[in-house]
Design an enzyme around this catalytic site. Structure first.
Site, PDB file in Angstrom:
ATOM      1  N   ASN A 240       0.828  -1.209   0.000  1.00 56.54           N
ATOM      2  CA  ASN A 240       0.000   0.000   0.000  1.00 56.54           C
ATOM      3  C   ASN A 240       0.866   1.263   0.000  1.00 56.54           C
ATOM      4  OD1 ASN A 240      -2.668  -0.875  -0.144  1.00 56.54           O
ATOM      5  ND2 ASN A 240      -2.803  -1.270   2.061  1.00 56.54           N
ATOM      6  N   GLU A 276      -5.759  -7.369   5.321  1.00 60.01           N
ATOM      7  CA  GLU A 276      -5.266  -8.253   4.256  1.00 60.01           C
ATOM      8  C   GLU A 276      -5.311  -9.715   4.677  1.00 60.01           C
ATOM      9  OE1 GLU A 276      -1.619  -6.995   6.654  1.00 60.01           O
ATOM     10  OE2 GLU A 276      -3.525  -6.136   6.030  1.00 60.01           O
TER      11      GLU A 276
END
Length: 373
Positions: A240, A276
């Protein structure tokens, strides 16, 4: 026709009205062409004793009588069947066709039982035989006819109200059933939304917990093994940081779709556990079989070939997996299995990531031999 249509009015004697006090008067229409019969009936009504007051109006033909009924209100009709403009049972038929809402007492010269039955069937409330009438019978016939007719009318009104109430109730029930169906569909939709991860489209943690409870109960009843696979994308924070959250969301969606498509082949379900991290439920599956499934999932994520230059172990997005399985007993709870799979995942990440570790006992975690170098 040259016939006078003005009826003759014969009110009750004042002495009778005074005797009756506050009694409610009965307005009677006599339809008969014989003036002598009219006078006789008037006298008999005047001779009645009791609480009823009778006001008599005399019409000499059916046409005159029908006109009187149109212009005035009457409680009961005394009808002679033999009139200048109508004879026999047809007289009653015509009367009923025009004013079926007024009780009718027939005056007849016949006492035949068959004819009497016919009169009643045609709508007469009662009948009196001429020449065989006294004041008591006359009063009784008139009073009973009015009372009977009122009772029937009340019953019909009550029946109509009941039918209307039933129709209203049926409509209300239909509306309620439709609304209940709509609410059930809405609840089903809301339940689905509540159990679905909005980003990936697969089950969320709430959906996972619902499914786990069902499968745990089923495994306990059937005494079959239930397996869990917990999966975490390696170094996803760095992914990210390098690509941004839009690319991160796209990566999560691709992984979720891949996991779901592969688990369908094994009769399992997958959910996004948080961030995640993903979790899979495999009913009727041993730990050895669950490890094989986990390896299939690990390889399928690598096969997506999602670039991850910030990963410390690979150029591509990889995953660490923890596996646990158990046959539920009365002293176990589903949360125990989740904890074991989570501990196995922790060991997988601690041992270098991009690998599978399965739980065997509180102090023993194994990495499958086929993954060891």
């Amino acid at each position: 026709m040259g016939e006078s249509l003005h009826p003759h009015v014969y009110p009750c004697p004042s002495l009778l009205a005074e005797h009756c006090g506050q009694a409610c008067a009965k307005n009677i229409l006599l339809i008969a062409d014989n003036l002598g019969d009219a006078i006789s009936i008037r006298e008999m009504l005047g001779a009645c004793e009791g609480m009823s007051v009778f006001n008599l109006v005399h019409a000499e033909s059916l046409a005159m009588g029908l006109q009187c009924l149109q212009q005035n209100g009457f409680d009961v009709v005394l009808l002679d069947l033999e009139l200048p403009d109508s004879q026999g049972i047809e007289t009653l038929v015509r009367m009923q066709q025009s004013f079926a809402n007024i009780p009718t007492v027939v005056l007849t010269e016949f006492a035949d039982e068959k004819f009497a039955v016919q009169l009643i069937r045609q709508g007469a409330q009662a009948f009196l035989v001429k020449g065989n009438i006294n004041s008591s019978w006359l009063k009784s016939a008139l009073t009973v006819s009015v009372t009977k007719f009122e009772c029937v009318a009340q019953q019909q009104q009550q029946q109509q109200r009941l039918e209307q109430s039933n129709q209203d109730l049926h409509r209300q029930m239909t509306v309620c059933v439709d609304e209940l169906h709509r609410l059930r569909q809405e609840l089903k939709t809301l339940s689905t939304l509540a159990a679905t991860d909005s980003l990936t489209g697969i089950a969320n943690r709430y959906g996972f917990e619902q499914c786990l409870e069902r499968e745990w109960d089923h495994a306990y009843r059937s005494q079959r093994s239930l397996a869990l696979i917990m999966l975490d994308l390696d170094y996803f924070k760095q992914f990210n940081d390098g690509y941004g959250h839009i690319q991160g969301d796209s990566c999560l969606r691709q992984v979720a779709q891949t996991l779901q498509s592969h688990l369908e082949n094994f009769q399992g379900m997958v959910a996004r556990y948080g961030g995640e991290e993903f979790v899979a439920i495999l009913p009727d599956t041993s730990v050895q079989s669950a490890v094989q499934v986990a390896e299939t999932l690990r390889i399928s994520i690598q096969a997506l070939a999602i670039r991850h230059p910030n990963s410390a172990i690979s150029r591509w997005v990889t995953a660490s997996l923890g596996v646990a399985a158990a046959v539920p007993t009365a002293k176990d709870v589903a949360a125990d299995l989740v904890h074991e799979a989570d501990q196995a995942l922790y060991c997988s990440k601690k041992q270098g990531r991009d690998r599978i570790v399965y739980f065997q006992s509180p102090k023993v975690f194994h990495e499958p031999l086929f993954l060891k170098q």
